[in-house]
Design a protein around this motif. Structure first.
Motif, PDB file in Angstrom:
ATOM      1  N   VAL A 712       0.832  -1.208   0.000  1.00  0.00           N
ATOM      2  CA  VAL A 712       0.000   0.000   0.000  1.00  0.00           C
ATOM      3  C   VAL A 712       0.864   1.254   0.000  1.00  0.00           C
ATOM      4  N   MET A 713       1.914   1.256   0.834  1.00  0.00           N
ATOM      5  CA  MET A 713       2.772   2.441   0.874  1.00  0.00           C
ATOM      6  C   MET A 713       3.530   2.618  -0.433  1.00  0.00           C
ATOM      7  N   ALA A 714       3.873   1.479  -1.083  1.00  0.00           N
ATOM      8  CA  ALA A 714       4.525   1.585  -2.387  1.00  0.00           C
ATOM      9  C   ALA A 714       3.585   2.239  -3.399  1.00  0.00           C
ATOM     10  N   VAL A 715       2.309   1.827  -3.383  1.00  0.00           N
ATOM     11  CA  VAL A 715       1.313   2.434  -4.265  1.00  0.00           C
ATOM     12  C   VAL A 715       1.135   3.913  -3.941  1.00  0.00           C
ATOM     13  N   THR A 716       1.095   4.239  -2.662  1.00  0.00           N
ATOM     14  CA  THR A 716       0.896   5.624  -2.232  1.00  0.00           C
ATOM     15  C   THR A 716       2.051   6.512  -2.699  1.00  0.00           C
ATOM     16  N   VAL A 717       3.264   6.008  -2.522  1.00  0.00           N
ATOM     17  CA  VAL A 717       4.433   6.788  -2.950  1.00  0.00           C
ATOM     18  C   VAL A 717       4.423   6.973  -4.464  1.00  0.00           C
ATOM     19  N   ALA A 718       4.060   5.911  -5.208  1.00  0.00           N
ATOM     20  CA  ALA A 718       3.978   6.034  -6.670  1.00  0.00           C
ATOM     21  C   ALA A 718       2.918   7.053  -7.070  1.00  0.00           C
ATOM     22  N   ASP A 719       1.775   7.049  -6.343  1.00  0.00           N
ATOM     23  CA  ASP A 719       0.708   8.021  -6.621  1.00  0.00           C
ATOM     24  C   ASP A 719       1.187   9.453  -6.428  1.00  0.00           C
ATOM     25  N   LEU A 737      10.176  14.348   3.741  1.00  0.00           N
ATOM     26  CA  LEU A 737       9.398  13.491   2.846  1.00  0.00           C
ATOM     27  C   LEU A 737       9.291  12.077   3.412  1.00  0.00           C
ATOM     28  N   MET A 738      10.388  11.596   3.925  1.00  0.00           N
ATOM     29  CA  MET A 738      10.386  10.256   4.512  1.00  0.00           C
ATOM     30  C   MET A 738       9.453  10.194   5.721  1.00  0.00           C
ATOM     31  N   GLY A 739       9.489  11.256   6.532  1.00  0.00           N
ATOM     32  CA  GLY A 739       8.626  11.316   7.704  1.00  0.00           C
ATOM     33  C   GLY A 739       7.151  11.335   7.341  1.00  0.00           C
ATOM     34  N   ASP A 740       6.791  12.018   6.243  1.00  0.00           N
ATOM     35  CA  ASP A 740       5.393  12.054   5.810  1.00  0.00           C
ATOM     36  C   ASP A 740       4.883  10.661   5.476  1.00  0.00           C
ATOM     37  N   VAL A 741       5.724   9.878   4.789  1.00  0.00           N
ATOM     38  CA  VAL A 741       5.314   8.517   4.440  1.00  0.00           C
ATOM     39  C   VAL A 741       5.159   7.659   5.689  1.00  0.00           C
ATOM     40  N   LEU A 742       6.149   7.744   6.590  1.00  0.00           N
ATOM     41  CA  LEU A 742       6.073   6.950   7.824  1.00  0.00           C
ATOM     42  C   LEU A 742       4.880   7.374   8.677  1.00  0.00           C
ATOM     43  N   LYS A 743       4.575   8.659   8.659  1.00  0.00           N
ATOM     44  CA  LYS A 743       3.420   9.142   9.426  1.00  0.00           C
ATOM     45  C   LYS A 743       2.120   8.574   8.873  1.00  0.00           C
ATOM     46  N   GLY A 744       1.984   8.580   7.536  1.00  0.00           N
ATOM     47  CA  GLY A 744       0.769   8.029   6.932  1.00  0.00           C
ATOM     48  C   GLY A 744       0.597   6.551   7.244  1.00  0.00           C
ATOM     49  N   GLY A 745       1.716   5.793   7.163  1.00  0.00           N
ATOM     50  CA  GLY A 745       1.631   4.369   7.498  1.00  0.00           C
ATOM     51  C   GLY A 745       1.290   4.149   8.953  1.00  0.00           C
ATOM     52  N   SER A 746       1.862   4.981   9.836  1.00  0.00           N
ATOM     53  CA  SER A 746       1.597   4.827  11.274  1.00  0.00           C
ATOM     54  C   SER A 746       0.140   5.110  11.610  1.00  0.00           C
ATOM     55  N   ILE A 747      -0.456   6.090  10.937  1.00  0.00           N
ATOM     56  CA  ILE A 747      -1.860   6.413  11.201  1.00  0.00           C
ATOM     57  C   ILE A 747      -2.761   5.231  10.829  1.00  0.00           C
ATOM     58  N   GLY A 793       5.372  -2.589  11.105  1.00  0.00           N
ATOM     59  CA  GLY A 793       4.764  -1.683  10.138  1.00  0.00           C
ATOM     60  C   GLY A 793       5.733  -0.624   9.651  1.00  0.00           C
ATOM     61  N   LEU A 794       6.506  -0.060  10.592  1.00  0.00           N
ATOM     62  CA  LEU A 794       7.470   0.966  10.199  1.00  0.00           C
ATOM     63  C   LEU A 794       8.582   0.381   9.335  1.00  0.00           C
ATOM     64  N   ILE A 795       8.999  -0.862   9.638  1.00  0.00           N
ATOM     65  CA  ILE A 795      10.006  -1.523   8.803  1.00  0.00           C
ATOM     66  C   ILE A 795       9.475  -1.694   7.382  1.00  0.00           C
ATOM     67  N   ALA A 796       8.176  -2.071   7.279  1.00  0.00           N
ATOM     68  CA  ALA A 796       7.573  -2.248   5.957  1.00  0.00           C
ATOM     69  C   ALA A 796       7.487  -0.934   5.189  1.00  0.00           C
TER      70      ALA A 796
END
Length: 816
Positions: A712-719, A737-747, A793-796
């Motif tokens: 899902v995060m791979a799809v989100t980043v591609a989007d 930028l990295m923090g934004d992705v990790l934040k979205g996954g954590s939520i 989750g964060l590792i993923a």
């Protein structure tokens, strides 16, 4: 023409898939995990309480007896069996001993303890199961003083006689008598606990009220269970009234007939375990489906531009779906085959450690059958259908013009991203539920292993023998032998104390004698766990008194004394020291007098039934207190257990125990020779097996959730590639930028954890039935799974976050 196009599309899709095998490997492994888990659980469920029972027309066979624990039907006394021996609408009726016991079988070179069960001819007639070879018991063998005969089990026949048909007519030397073998039981005989069957012969002139014998009957095909229950109940109640049985205890029993199938399946004790495993497999399957949906969405997004071009050129929907279907078909085939292989290997490894009592017969072992193969095919095709449904939805409702204009750089769209996040939340919540079950089970196992049993058997060795009635016809001869064996053992250097009794606490034998007792004020206390013990028993097993004193070393001094546990005293809510309890012998046999006994000591609480059961009220009765009556009631179903307290390692004194038995009782064999601590550990074996399987489910769920989060995060980043490029051009640092992705996954992960915990709380009443010393809201378990899930989750999310962080500003400008 169409066929050529079809083959071309399929081969092209497979070629494209194999060029970048990452998706195929992830999807195949994900599917195989779900398939293998479900097949393993299905095989276990099928072999346990879904396996067919080999009794012909089993719906016509019932068990008759007193109603116990709700609707469970128990046993009856021989005199009661005689009163219903000729029930109307019953083709045949039979009786068996209350429990499987042990007998010493003497061979030329050794004596072995063999599990034995006594049944009459009618019992085998009711079951109507053909023998493997030979015959069942005949009418003469089921009469008092009739000819000897025995039937061996299929397993005993294979182990000791190599499956040779010449076993018929051979003899076994049991308790000084040579008994011929007349038959061999089939492998699927449902009562599989006994190695040999011996004829049960009741004398109509001497039947009494002692014992809880198993009675089964075969009804006419047109007769209902209710009719048989009513007829049996009328006769048995009349008999109770005639002999005033249980009237002294303030009530008469209720009687009923129960389908034999439900009674047999209850003996497997696997229903609760299989419900847990089935629930885990179902949760895992939902995670697999959610994960594969995420992976399919990722793959479909990668083909969005190609689909848009084809659609713009007028390709029908079926043609657009063909590449997706081809890829999913390959994944389904590979995942199904791999899942079957993993399931087969898992069942082979588990077969040797699975408890035999889980299965209805020796032949009903878990395996991969045609049903498992069909299930694998069905599940794989279902997954393929789900993926195709996503493809159809994606193609039908995606803005294809935008894909053509942007060259395929617009991403998957807001709806796709929302769906992906929903699937992540679903996976996280289900994984939370499974991980919580695993954490709670682990905590339960740990607490169970730390339980204080109420005695210290760390320096004690235990074993049992079975004195036969021919060599040891009465209690006095048994006590003479046991006392001599005690003296012989205590003569060995390093052995401090020896005691014996009808059982030891927490022995995992699932056999505990119970009896009712009368208080002086007329009250009755029922189902009290009772042990017959010798002087020295308390000291040998490391049991302590709360107050009072133990039994004297001279048997005669204990004739009117007993010791009770503090749990019994708490239940009565009065000081019991020097008070009396009365054994209601008159309720067992109207010709016997009740036996009053004085309480001379109160022991500390003892967990006689294991660490996860409540402390039962216990009465410790010295052998001489019961004269001959009580031991005679119990001896056929009880062995004689010895407890040996030593200096040093108990296991190092096993040779001394064997030598002492050979010296004092050479015709007897020793069974269960091991330290008392190993008996305590064995109680946790099944719980440890359950925990291991649940941990496997939880580990797989955690892995799949991590894969789902990654996809899902791979799809989100591609989007959001364009968005990240713009932010980078405006000065956003890679760390931001990295923090934004990790934040979205954590939520998304956090929402899933909260929902999973809420589901666990909602199902807490069900979950806590399987726990000991922990509840569904156990803070330590909850904290552990939150930490584990957040870390995984964060590792993923790290790789997708890294991809976002290294986005070049010029990339986003060129995308415009």
């Amino acid at each position: 023409m169409f066929f050529d196009v079809f083959i071309s599309e399929v081969l092209q899709s497979w070629k494209s898939l194999l060029k970048k095998p990452g998706y195929m490997m992830l999807a195949t492994m994900t599917l195989s995990m779900g398939v293998s888990a479900c097949i393993v659980v299905f095989a276990l469920v099928k072999a346990s309480f879904l396996a067919p029972i080999s009794v012909p027309n089993i719906d016509q066979v019932v068990r008759i007896g007193g109603v116990e624990r709700g609707d469970h039907v128990g046993g009856m006394a021989p005199i009661q069996f005689m009163s219903i021996n000729q029930l109307p609408n019953v083709q045949s009726i039979g009786i068996a001993a209350p429990a499987v016991t042990s007998v010493a079988v003497q061979n030329t070179d050794r004596t072995t303890l063999v599990s034995s069960w006594m049944v009459d001819k009618g019992f085998l007639d009711v079951l109507s199961i053909p023998m493997q070879i030979g015959r069942g018991f005949n009418s003469n063998e089921s009469k008092p003083n009739g000819p000897d005969a025995l039937i061996v089990s299929y397993g005993y026949w294979q182990e000791y006689f190599g499956g040779n048909a010449s076993v018929l007519g051979k003899t076994l030397l049991i308790d000084g008598a040579y008994i011929p073998i007349v038959g061999v039981l089939p492998i699927d005989f449902p009562y599989k606990e006994a190695d040999i069957l011996m004829p049960l012969a009741l004398d109509p002139d001497e039947v009494g009220w002692s014992g809880s014998f198993k009675v089964i009957a075969r009804m006419d095909s047109s007769t209902s269970i209710g009719t048989v229950s009513q007829a049996a109940g009328v006769r048995l109640h009349s008999l109770d009234v005639e002999y005033k049985i249980n009237e002294a205890l303030g009530q008469f029993r209720q009687y009923a007939a129960q389908p034999i199938e439900s009674a047999l399946r209850a003996q497997t004790r696997s229903r609760t375990v299989m419900i847990i495993f089935s629930g885990c497999a179902a949760v895992l399957l939902f995670i697999v489906l959610a994960n594969l949906s995420n992976l399919s969405l990722l793959r479909i997004m990668a083909r969005s531009h190609d689909s848009a071009v084809r659609r713009a050129l007028g390709a029908p929907l079926t043609r657009l779906l063909l590449p997706i279907a081809s890829e999913q078909l390959l994944v389904a085939v590979l995942g199904g085959v791999l899942g079957l292989s993993i399931a087969w290997i898992s069942l082979q490894l588990a077969d040797s450690v699975l408890p035999p009592y889980w299965f209805i017969s020796a032949s009903s072992r878990p395996d991969i059958g045609i049903e498992s193969i069909l299930f694998s095919i069905g599940l794989s095709l279902f997954v393929m259908f789900i993926a195709m449904a996503f493809g159809a939805w994606r193609i039908r409702y995606s803005p294809m013009k935008e894909y053509l204009v942007s060259g395929g750089r617009t991403g998957s769209g807001r709806k796709s991203s929302q769906l992906g996040r929903i699937l992540v939340v679903l996976q996280a919540s289900l994984a939370t539920l499974l991980l919580l079950m695993a954490a709670l089970s682990a905590r339960t196992f740990w607490k169970s292993s730390q339980v204080d049993y109420g005695f210290d058997g760390g320096q004690s060795l235990a074993f049992y023998i079975k004195p036969g009635r021919t060599t040891y016809p009465d209690q006095q001869t048994v006590l003479t032998m046991a006392s001599a064996l005690t003296e012989r053992l205590e003569a060995f250097p390093g052995i401090e104390r020896v005691g014996f009794g009808t059982n030891i606490p927490a022995s995992n034998t699932d056999h505990h004698d119970t009896a009712p007792f009368l208080l002086d004020d007329g009250r009755t206390i029922n189902s009290i766990t009772s042990y017959l013990i010798s002087p020295g028993y308390f000291e040998a097993i490391g049991m302590e008194l709360d107050r009072g004193r133990t039994f004297d070393t001279t048997y005669a001094a204990n004739t009117d004394s007993i010791i009770v546990s503090e749990e019994l005293e708490k239940g009565i809510q009065t000081d019991m020291l020097d008070k009396r309890l009365t054994l209601p012998f008159n309720a067992v046999n109207p010709e016997w007098e009740n036996l009053p006994l004085t309480i001379r000591g109160v022991s500390k609480g003892v967990r006689a039934h294991g660490p996860n059961r409540q402390l039962p009220p216990i009465v410790w009765i010295p052998f001489m207190a019961n004269t001959e009556k009580l031991y005679d009631l119990w001896r056929d179903s009880d062995s004689l257990w010895f407890v040996v307290k030593v200096k040093g390692d108990p296991a190092s004194f096993q040779d001394e125990a064997l030598k002492a038995v050979r010296d004092i009782a050479p015709t007897l064999s020793v069974g269960g020779l091991q330290p008392v601590s190993e008996y305590q550990s064995s109680i946790l074996n099944t719980q440890q097996l359950n925990l291991t399987l649940i941990l496997v489910f939880a580990g797989v769920a955690l892995s799949l959730s991590s894969i789902g989060m990654y996809s899902v995060m791979a799809v989100t980043v591609a989007d959001k590639k364009h968005e990240f490029g713009v932010k980078s051009a405006l000065g956003a640092q890679p760390g931001k930028l990295m923090g934004d992705v990790l934040k979205g996954g954590s939520i998304s992960l956090g929402i899933g954890i909260v929902l999973g915990l809420l589901a666990a709380v909602a199902a807490s009443n069900t979950i806590e039935r399987f726990l000991y010393g922990a509840d569904a809201a156990d803070p330590i378990s909850v904290l552990i799974i939150i930490v584990v899930l957040m870390i995984s989750g964060l590792i993923a999310c790290i790789k997708p976050a890294y991809e976002a962080a290294k986005t070049k500003p010029m990339q986003s400008l060129r995308m415009e």
